[in-house]
Write a protein that holds these residues in place. Structure first.
Motif, short mmCIF file in Angstrom:
data_model
loop_
_atom_site.label_atom_id
_atom_site.label_comp_id
_atom_site.label_asym_id
_atom_site.label_seq_id
_atom_site.Cartn_x
_atom_site.Cartn_y
_atom_site.Cartn_z
N LYS A 224 0.83 -1.21 0.00
CA LYS A 224 0.00 0.00 0.00
C LYS A 224 0.86 1.26 0.00
O LYS A 224 0.48 2.28 -0.56
CB LYS A 224 -0.94 0.00 1.22
N LYS A 225 2.02 1.17 0.63
CA LYS A 225 2.89 2.36 0.71
C LYS A 225 3.33 2.77 -0.71
O LYS A 225 3.30 3.95 -1.07
CB LYS A 225 4.11 2.04 1.58
N ALA A 226 3.74 1.77 -1.50
CA ALA A 226 4.17 2.07 -2.88
C ALA A 226 3.00 2.63 -3.69
O ALA A 226 3.16 3.56 -4.49
CB ALA A 226 4.71 0.80 -3.54
N THR A 227 1.82 2.09 -3.45
CA THR A 227 0.64 2.55 -4.17
C THR A 227 0.28 3.97 -3.79
O THR A 227 -0.15 4.78 -4.62
CB THR A 227 -0.55 1.60 -3.91
N TRP A 228 0.49 4.29 -2.51
CA TRP A 228 0.22 5.66 -2.06
C TRP A 228 1.15 6.65 -2.78
O TRP A 228 0.75 7.74 -3.16
CB TRP A 228 0.36 5.75 -0.55
N LEU A 229 2.40 6.23 -3.01
CA LEU A 229 3.32 7.09 -3.77
C LEU A 229 2.79 7.30 -5.19
O LEU A 229 2.86 8.40 -5.75
CB LEU A 229 4.72 6.47 -3.81
#
Ligand code: SF4
Length: 276
Positions: free
Chosen positions: A256-261
């Motif tokens: 999810k962190k990468a997707t938030w970026l």
């Protein structure tokens, strides 16, 4: 008889738009094609096919696909023949590949009715079973649709400005696995939807859509997180941001962190503030 004529015009208009999208520049005219189209062609569409002449030595005159599309568009527009609902109707009755035998319901897409589309979200496909299969309004899946709503909210994007769809337009059981040939059969729908809606930005969710639309072979992990060009005409390029599918995020929350970026990139491109 009038209905047949309208359907014919609609089909020609759709085909020409798709050809322009693909970059096809010319059509060879020939006598047989002209003879086939002649009896019920309206004046505007007669310009689509130029007569090559009876001399067998004579080379057919090419007809510009763009000019043909413009000519047919005029005829079609006058009769209000092509809009997103026409494509939705085509999807609902499509039997172009064997996935139609497993179709639980069509997933043509949703949105785009309230003015210009700012963002088009394209997922891979929807698998559904049990109670979920009784909800033909799902696009990516029950949990996945909720997650997408939260994502759009996080970048302050109103759902009314978003068109959401899948590259495979048939919702199918989880036991059925789409193959590359099915994507090849279905991709003309998404190309026509993009050409028609002209979204400001496209976000693909999942590896299959990203690779098919961008014609890339690399894994999603190496093409996500940056914009790629999707050309719909000589002077119109739509930026495409590939990212992970909500289904993948539900199974791999650490991504999810990468997707938030990725979402932050999307917000910046659209000039939207991040929600507090
Ligand atoms: Fe038609 Fe696409 Fe469904 Fe195949 S998957 S039947 S091409 S709508």
């Amino acid at each position: 008889m009038e209905l047949d004529r309208k359907q014919f015009l609609k089909a020609v208009r759709s085909l020409l738009s798709y050809h322009v999208t693909l970059g096809i520049e010319d059509y060879p005219g020939n006598e047989a094609l002209e003879r086939f189209l002649q009896p019920r062609m309206p004046e505007a569409l007669k310009e689509v096919v130029k007569r090559a002449g009876p001399d067998p030595e004579r080379r057919p005159e090419p007809v510009s696909a763009a000019a043909a599309a413009t000519s047919s568009k005029k005829a079609a527009d006058e009769m209000s023949l092509l809009n997103i609902e026409d494509i939705h109707a085509e999807v609902a009755s499509c039997a172009a590949c064997d996935l139609h035998k497993h179709r639980i319901y069509p997933v043509a897409g949703r949105g785009g009715k309230n003015g210009p589309v700012r963002l088009m979200v394209i997922g891979d496909w929807l698998t559904t079973m049990g109670q979920e299969s009784l909800q033909p309004d799902l696009l990516l899946g029950r949990e996945q649709d909720l997650m997408l709503s939260r994502m759009l909210k996080a970048i302050s994007l109103s759902i009314e400005k978003v068109y959401i769809t899948n590259i495979i337009k048939c919702a199918i059981p989880r036991t059925v696995q789409p193959q590359a040939a099915h994507v090849d059969s279905c991709i003309s729908f998404i190309r026509r939807q993009i050409a028609l809606l002209e979204p400001e930005v496209i976000c693909t969710m999942g590896p299959v859509t990203a690779r098919a639309l961008l014609e890339k072979k690399q894994p999603l992990s190496s093409i996500r997180g940056k914009f790629h060009d999707y050309r719909i005409s000589d002077n119109r390029v739509i930026p495409v941001l590939p990212t992970y599918h909500p289904s993948f995020l539900l199974q791999n929350p650490e991504m999810k962190k990468a997707t938030w970026l990725d979402l932050q990139l999307l917000a910046k491109k659209l000039g939207l503030p991040l929600a507090a």
